[in-house]
Design a protein around this motif. Structure first.
Motif, short mmCIF file in Angstrom:
data_model
loop_
_atom_site.label_atom_id
_atom_site.label_comp_id
_atom_site.label_asym_id
_atom_site.label_seq_id
_atom_site.Cartn_x
_atom_site.Cartn_y
_atom_site.Cartn_z
N ARG A 215 0.82 -1.21 0.00
CA ARG A 215 0.00 0.00 0.00
C ARG A 215 0.86 1.26 0.00
NH1 ARG A 215 -3.90 -0.61 4.84
NH2 ARG A 215 -2.67 -2.42 5.46
N ALA A 216 1.97 1.22 0.73
CA ALA A 216 2.87 2.38 0.75
C ALA A 216 3.51 2.58 -0.61
CB ALA A 216 3.94 2.20 1.82
N THR A 217 3.87 1.49 -1.28
CA THR A 217 4.47 1.58 -2.61
C THR A 217 3.46 2.13 -3.61
OG1 THR A 217 5.93 -0.29 -2.13
CG2 THR A 217 5.60 0.28 -4.45
N ALA A 218 2.22 1.66 -3.53
CA ALA A 218 1.18 2.16 -4.44
C ALA A 218 0.93 3.65 -4.25
CB ALA A 218 -0.12 1.38 -4.22
N ALA A 219 1.05 4.10 -3.01
CA ALA A 219 0.77 5.51 -2.72
C ALA A 219 1.96 6.42 -2.99
CB ALA A 219 0.34 5.66 -1.26
N HIS A 220 3.17 5.94 -2.71
CA HIS A 220 4.34 6.83 -2.73
C HIS A 220 5.51 6.35 -3.58
CE1 HIS A 220 2.25 8.70 0.61
NE2 HIS A 220 2.29 7.57 1.29
N GLY A 221 5.47 5.13 -4.10
CA GLY A 221 6.64 4.58 -4.78
C GLY A 221 7.60 4.03 -3.75
N LEU A 222 8.52 3.19 -4.19
CA LEU A 222 9.45 2.55 -3.26
C LEU A 222 10.32 3.56 -2.51
CD1 LEU A 222 10.61 -0.54 -5.35
CD2 LEU A 222 9.40 -0.61 -3.16
N ALA A 223 10.67 4.65 -3.17
CA ALA A 223 11.54 5.65 -2.54
C ALA A 223 10.76 6.63 -1.67
CB ALA A 223 12.32 6.42 -3.60
N GLY A 224 9.44 6.53 -1.66
CA GLY A 224 8.63 7.52 -0.96
C GLY A 224 8.30 7.19 0.48
N PHE A 225 8.87 6.12 1.01
CA PHE A 225 8.63 5.77 2.41
C PHE A 225 9.84 4.99 2.92
CE2 PHE A 225 7.22 2.19 -0.09
CZ PHE A 225 7.58 1.07 0.65
N THR A 226 9.96 4.91 4.22
CA THR A 226 11.08 4.19 4.82
C THR A 226 10.60 2.89 5.46
OG1 THR A 226 10.86 5.21 7.00
CG2 THR A 226 12.21 6.37 5.35
N ILE A 227 11.52 1.98 5.62
CA ILE A 227 11.21 0.73 6.31
C ILE A 227 10.79 1.01 7.74
CG2 ILE A 227 12.25 -1.40 7.22
CD1 ILE A 227 13.79 -1.59 4.56
N GLU A 228 11.41 2.04 8.35
CA GLU A 228 11.05 2.40 9.72
C GLU A 228 9.58 2.79 9.82
OE1 GLU A 228 15.39 2.54 9.43
OE2 GLU A 228 13.77 3.33 8.18
N GLU A 229 9.06 3.48 8.80
CA GLU A 229 7.65 3.86 8.80
C GLU A 229 6.74 2.64 8.73
OE1 GLU A 229 7.99 8.27 6.68
OE2 GLU A 229 7.81 6.47 5.45
N ILE A 230 7.13 1.69 7.91
CA ILE A 230 6.36 0.44 7.82
C ILE A 230 6.40 -0.29 9.16
CG2 ILE A 230 6.23 -1.83 6.73
CD1 ILE A 230 5.35 0.47 4.92
N CYS A 231 7.57 -0.35 9.77
CA CYS A 231 7.71 -1.06 11.04
C CYS A 231 6.89 -0.40 12.14
CB CYS A 231 9.19 -1.12 11.44
SG CYS A 231 10.20 -2.15 10.36
N ALA A 232 6.85 0.93 12.12
CA ALA A 232 6.06 1.64 13.13
C ALA A 232 4.59 1.30 12.99
CB ALA A 232 6.29 3.14 13.00
N GLN A 233 4.10 1.24 11.76
CA GLN A 233 2.69 0.90 11.54
C GLN A 233 2.40 -0.54 11.94
OE1 GLN A 233 0.99 2.28 7.67
NE2 GLN A 233 3.01 3.15 7.35
N ALA A 234 3.38 -1.42 11.72
CA ALA A 234 3.18 -2.85 12.03
C ALA A 234 3.45 -3.17 13.49
CB ALA A 234 4.08 -3.70 11.14
N GLY A 235 4.11 -2.23 14.19
CA GLY A 235 4.44 -2.48 15.58
C GLY A 235 5.59 -3.45 15.76
N VAL A 236 6.55 -3.41 14.80
CA VAL A 236 7.73 -4.27 14.90
C VAL A 236 8.98 -3.42 14.70
CG1 VAL A 236 6.47 -6.27 14.00
CG2 VAL A 236 7.76 -4.83 12.42
N SER A 237 10.15 -4.00 14.96
CA SER A 237 11.40 -3.27 14.80
C SER A 237 11.95 -3.43 13.39
CB SER A 237 12.43 -3.80 15.80
OG SER A 237 12.80 -5.14 15.48
N ARG A 238 12.89 -2.55 13.05
CA ARG A 238 13.58 -2.67 11.75
C ARG A 238 14.28 -4.03 11.64
NH1 ARG A 238 16.12 0.57 7.76
NH2 ARG A 238 18.10 -0.31 7.04
N ARG A 239 14.86 -4.45 12.74
CA ARG A 239 15.54 -5.75 12.75
C ARG A 239 14.56 -6.87 12.42
NH1 ARG A 239 19.06 -8.32 17.79
NH2 ARG A 239 19.56 -10.30 16.77
N THR A 240 13.35 -6.78 12.97
CA THR A 240 12.34 -7.79 12.68
C THR A 240 11.99 -7.80 11.20
OG1 THR A 240 11.39 -7.67 14.90
CG2 THR A 240 9.97 -8.51 13.15
#
Length: 223
Positions: free
Chosen positions: A27-52
């Motif tokens: 969904r983030a890729t569809a909205a912003h492209g791969l460069a338009g969001f960070t993995i940290e943002e995805i992890c925050a929404q999912a409630g997991v760490s970058r390491r996870t």
């Protein structure tokens, strides 16, 4: 990513976390492209760490495609090899086509594709052209591995064209079976759709002995 009725709580959590990360990344890729969001943002929404995240996926691209780390099919591959009946080396076993189709169906089941997830993937791919070459390269590598797998099972010489032809045919039949399995009005289970298309293809080549395809290294069998 199919959940088993006997799956442990840990396995069920892993399946659910995988689904969540895949959906959020698509969904983030569809909205912003791969460069338009960070993995940290995805992890925050999912409630997991970058390491996870990197315990689950090697990259954003793999998360979008829904291919987690450790998603290989080593056990299924070895079972596929072991299913070969006693057949002379270089002669294709009579159950090769059906066994390979079953292997492909098992792999598709692990991808856990339904109409909602397919729509998210298509939206991401339309927004991000970079995904196409990534998908093509992954497909090319997977096909190379499958050609080598068939050569090993059937004890074929490297480069035997029959292995490559079989892989190409079954992979493309899988591409035809997928939309049939996602039909909103009359969905057909992917394994059943694939097997039906394999039977259709077999009928088209019915002029050949379905139990023994011509061996290009054997002039008599090719005659």
């Amino acid at each position: 990513m199919i959940e088993s009725a006997t799956a442990s709580p840990r396995e069920r959590r892993r399946v659910e976390t995988t689904r969540t990360l895949v959906s959020l990344t698509r969904r983030a890729t569809a909205a912003h492209g791969l460069a338009g969001f960070t993995i940290e943002e995805i992890c925050a929404q999912a409630g997991v760490s970058r390491r996870t995240f990197f315990n689950y996926f090697a990259s954003k691209e793999d998360a979008v495609l829904g291919v987690p780390l450790g998603a290989d099919s080593a056990d299924e591959d070895e079972f596929f090899v072991a299913m070969r009946p006693r057949t002379p080396a270089g002669q294709l076993s009579h159950n090769l086509v059906d066994d390979f189709a079953t292997l492909i169906a098992a792999r598709w089941a692990k991808l856990d594709i339904d109409r909602a997830s397919a729509a998210e993937l298509m939206a991401a791919a339309e927004r991000e052209p970079q995904l196409l070459p990534h998908m093509l390269e992954r497909g090319r590598l997977d096909q190379q591995k499958d050609i080598a797998l068939i050569e090993r099972r059937e004890q074929l010489q490297p480069g035997d064209p029959r292995a490559a032809v079989l892989v190409q045919i079954i992979v493309h039949l899988g591409h035809l079976a997928l939309p049939l399995s996602l039909d909103p009005d009359d969905p057909e289970p992917f394994p059943a759709a694939l097997q039906r298309l394999v039977a259709t293809a077999s009928a088209l080549f019915s002029s050949h002995d379905r139990h023994r395809l011509p061996n290009p290294h054997d002039p008599e069998s090719a005659a």
